[in-house]
Design a protein around this motif. Structure first.
Motif, mmCIF file in Angstrom:
data_model
loop_
_atom_site.group_PDB
_atom_site.id
_atom_site.type_symbol
_atom_site.label_atom_id
_atom_site.label_comp_id
_atom_site.label_asym_id
_atom_site.label_seq_id
_atom_site.Cartn_x
_atom_site.Cartn_y
_atom_site.Cartn_z
ATOM 1 N N GLU A 31 0.820 -1.207 0.000
ATOM 2 C CA GLU A 31 0.000 0.000 0.000
ATOM 3 C C GLU A 31 0.855 1.259 0.000
ATOM 4 O OE1 GLU A 31 -3.455 0.112 2.590
ATOM 5 O OE2 GLU A 31 -3.432 -2.065 2.736
ATOM 6 N N ILE A 32 1.936 1.261 0.786
ATOM 7 C CA ILE A 32 2.819 2.425 0.827
ATOM 8 C C ILE A 32 3.531 2.605 -0.512
ATOM 9 C CG2 ILE A 32 4.842 3.453 1.925
ATOM 10 C CD1 ILE A 32 2.310 3.507 3.617
ATOM 11 N N LEU A 33 3.921 1.493 -1.154
ATOM 12 C CA LEU A 33 4.547 1.587 -2.475
ATOM 13 C C LEU A 33 3.604 2.208 -3.488
ATOM 14 C CD1 LEU A 33 6.501 -1.801 -2.877
ATOM 15 C CD2 LEU A 33 7.463 0.510 -2.788
ATOM 16 N N LEU A 71 1.022 4.109 -2.869
ATOM 17 C CA LEU A 71 0.840 5.512 -2.498
ATOM 18 C C LEU A 71 2.053 6.338 -2.895
ATOM 19 C CD1 LEU A 71 -0.651 7.787 -1.069
ATOM 20 C CD2 LEU A 71 0.242 6.932 1.108
ATOM 21 N N GLY A 72 3.256 5.769 -2.675
ATOM 22 C CA GLY A 72 4.480 6.488 -3.014
ATOM 23 C C GLY A 72 4.586 6.793 -4.493
ATOM 24 N N VAL A 73 4.203 5.820 -5.334
ATOM 25 C CA VAL A 73 4.231 6.036 -6.783
ATOM 26 C C VAL A 73 3.309 7.191 -7.158
ATOM 27 C CG1 VAL A 73 3.583 5.038 -9.013
ATOM 28 C CG2 VAL A 73 4.871 3.673 -7.356
ATOM 29 N N PHE A 74 2.096 7.195 -6.592
ATOM 30 C CA PHE A 74 1.156 8.275 -6.912
ATOM 31 C C PHE A 74 1.689 9.627 -6.450
ATOM 32 C CE2 PHE A 74 -2.105 11.161 -5.272
ATOM 33 C CZ PHE A 74 -2.750 11.480 -6.459
ATOM 34 N N VAL A 75 2.204 9.688 -5.220
ATOM 35 C CA VAL A 75 2.678 10.961 -4.667
ATOM 36 C C VAL A 75 3.842 11.510 -5.483
ATOM 37 C CG1 VAL A 75 3.832 12.022 -2.689
ATOM 38 C CG2 VAL A 75 1.861 10.539 -2.332
ATOM 39 N N ALA A 118 -6.853 1.311 -8.474
ATOM 40 C CA ALA A 118 -8.143 0.636 -8.286
ATOM 41 C C ALA A 118 -7.953 -0.770 -7.717
ATOM 42 C CB ALA A 118 -8.907 0.578 -9.605
ATOM 43 N N VAL A 119 -6.989 -1.515 -8.264
ATOM 44 C CA VAL A 119 -6.721 -2.873 -7.780
ATOM 45 C C VAL A 119 -6.183 -2.819 -6.348
ATOM 46 C CG1 VAL A 119 -5.291 -4.918 -8.083
ATOM 47 C CG2 VAL A 119 -6.353 -3.834 -10.071
ATOM 48 N N ALA A 120 -5.317 -1.855 -6.071
ATOM 49 C CA ALA A 120 -4.771 -1.703 -4.719
ATOM 50 C C ALA A 120 -5.885 -1.462 -3.713
ATOM 51 C CB ALA A 120 -3.766 -0.560 -4.690
#
Length: 471
Positions: free
Chosen positions: A184-186, A188-192, A312-314
């Motif tokens: 989840e953090i990965l 989120l990190g990609v999006f940020v 979406a999958v996450a």
């Protein structure tokens, strides 16, 4: 022996000492140590993060954006501050009563057994239906991605996987939680990172603006109070850590540290992702015609279709596997505690001889959740949310009352801030949110509480069965 080996040996000795002290505290309350003490503070911290879902705003961003007047990050800032008072009350009582059962155990000992039973019964609205809500949402999301597989099949699969993991042992749950939080953090990190890179050089955007926290065109006190209600409900889940006291290596301080820590960490993550999303589309034009997929559409702007699908999958996996696993773990411990005390059938307190988990309670939760998924899956998530919010908020209210009654009134310890002002502030915040619930939620909740009260009266005065606390 090297210095490193000495450090490891010292750490192991400290852990064993904490476990021994935790077992002694449990035995002092009349219980045997039956569950396996395998959870460190970091383990419980991760569990709390998973329960609250670090990427939860992915799935509800459109609604949060609209209800907050385009200030989604403000919702989570206000909600985090508001929930700190409840976290402190949980921390206080978890140190005083380090047992499974959460608020059920606290009110039973801090006030009396009848209030404790009704509190536990009310909590079941929250803890039994949270997994159902998560499974329904996740199954629908996966069915949208893979339409060839019906949502019902996804729901059954999710329930089966989590029930197996929960029976298999708390160590396996810990491993799954660790993997989940990393994934989840990965994501989120990609999006940020991609979002920040997109915002900075783009002349057509507003850049890094304060608007997601404060928009002078829409800001007003009424909106802030609405944000309090929305934010409080977004943080439901950190309290699940309190159900793990009998599996914590340090039952006295571990859960309290993990509860406060997980709340602050997830609050920061919520604000970070909604701030970036708010900067990418300050006016919400990107998702004006599809609020249900708002966050994914924002992600698509900066990363293309692949980032839309990844987010979406996450979300589906986080809600349907990881968070639902944490919720099933929590409710099985509450049923275990109530069954052990005689308030519910004693079979729920049976422990697996090999894995040291409450396997009967876990199987019961898995079976009941499957039935609820089949039932409520046709009615939609709004109906489930009515029950969940009432159960959680009512339990929080009773939590704060217990702190005041037990420490400030009964024990007269004189700690005005910790045992009066903090719980009073928590009562005000939770009370405001509770009052703002829809009328159907209150009606259904009161009916459920009345049924629990009637059950207790029959149990106590007709069947002549006493609810015990540690024998």
């Amino acid at each position: 022996m090297t210095e490193e080996q000495k450090a490891v040996s010292s750490a192991n000795d400290a852990a064993q000492s904490q476990s021994a002290a935790s077992e002694a505290a449990l035995e002092a309350m009349g219980y045997k140590q039956e569950l396996k003490r395998a959870m460190s503070v970091p383990d419980m911290l991760v569990y709390g993060l998973i329960f609250m879902v670090p990427i939860a705003p992915f799935g509800i961003y459109g609604g949060v954006f609209g209800d907050s007047g385009g200030m989604p990050a403000l919702v989570y800032l206000v909600g985090m501050i508001a929930m700190v008072f409840t976290a402190f009350s949980y921390a206080t009582l978890s140190q005083a009563f380090p047992v499974s059962g959460s608020v059920y155990g606290y009110t039973s000992r801090g006030i009396n057994k009848p209030v404790g039973f009704v509190t536990g019964w009310t909590m079941l609205l929250d803890y039994l239906l949270v997994p159902t809500l998560l499974y329904v949402v996740a199954a629908q999301a996966m069915s949208g991605i893979v339409p060839e597989v019906p949502a019902l099949i996804w729901g059954i699969l999710f329930v089966a996987i989590n029930t197996f993991v929960n029976i298999r042992g708390i160590e396996l749950t810990v491993i799954v939680d660790r993997v989940a939080v990393v994934l989840e953090i990965l994501c989120l990190g990609v999006f940020v990172v991609m979002g920040a890179l997109w915002i900075a050089p783009d002349p057509l955007s507003n850049g890094f603006t304060i608007q997601p926290f404060y928009n002078p065109e829409t800001f007003n006190p009424g909106l802030v109070m609405s944000a309090v209600s929305l934010g409080v409900l977004s943080f439901l889940g950190f309290d699940g850590i309190a159900t793990l006291s009998e599996e914590a290596k340090d039952a006295k301080k571990g859960p309290s540290k993990a509860m406060v820590g997980s709340l602050l960490i997830v609050g920061f993550l919520f604000m970070l992702q909604t701030y970036i999303a708010g900067c990418i589309s300050p006016d919400g034009a990107v998702f004006a015609h599809d609020q249900g997929n708002a966050f994914y559409l924002v992600a698509q702007v900066v990363g293309g279709r692949w980032l839309y699908v990844v987010c979406a999958v996450a979300t589906a996996l986080a809600w349907g596997i990881f968070t639902a696993l944490a919720a099933q773990t929590a409710v099985s411990r509450i049923l275990f505690a109530m069954g052990r005390d005689g308030g519910l059938p004693h079979a729920l307190a049976r422990i697996h001889p090999k894995y040291h988990t409450p396997y009967v309670a876990t199987l019961f939760v898995g079976g009941l959740t499957l039935v609820l998924v089949l039932t409520f899956g046709q009615l939609g998530t709004d109906t489930i949310s009515l029950f969940v919010n009432f159960g959680a908020l009512t339990a929080f209210l009773l939590l704060h009352v217990t702190v005041i009654w037990y420490f400030f009134v009964k024990k007269r310890d004189g700690r005005w801030v910790a045992h009066l002002l903090v719980p009073l502030a928590g009562l005000a915040v939770i009370g405001y949110t509770w009052w703002g619930l829809d009328v159907p939620a209150k009606v259904l909740g009161v009916v459920w509480m009345a049924a629990g009260t009637a059950y207790y009266l029959v149990l106590r005065f007709v069947l002549k069965r006493e609810v015990t606390l540690g024998g």
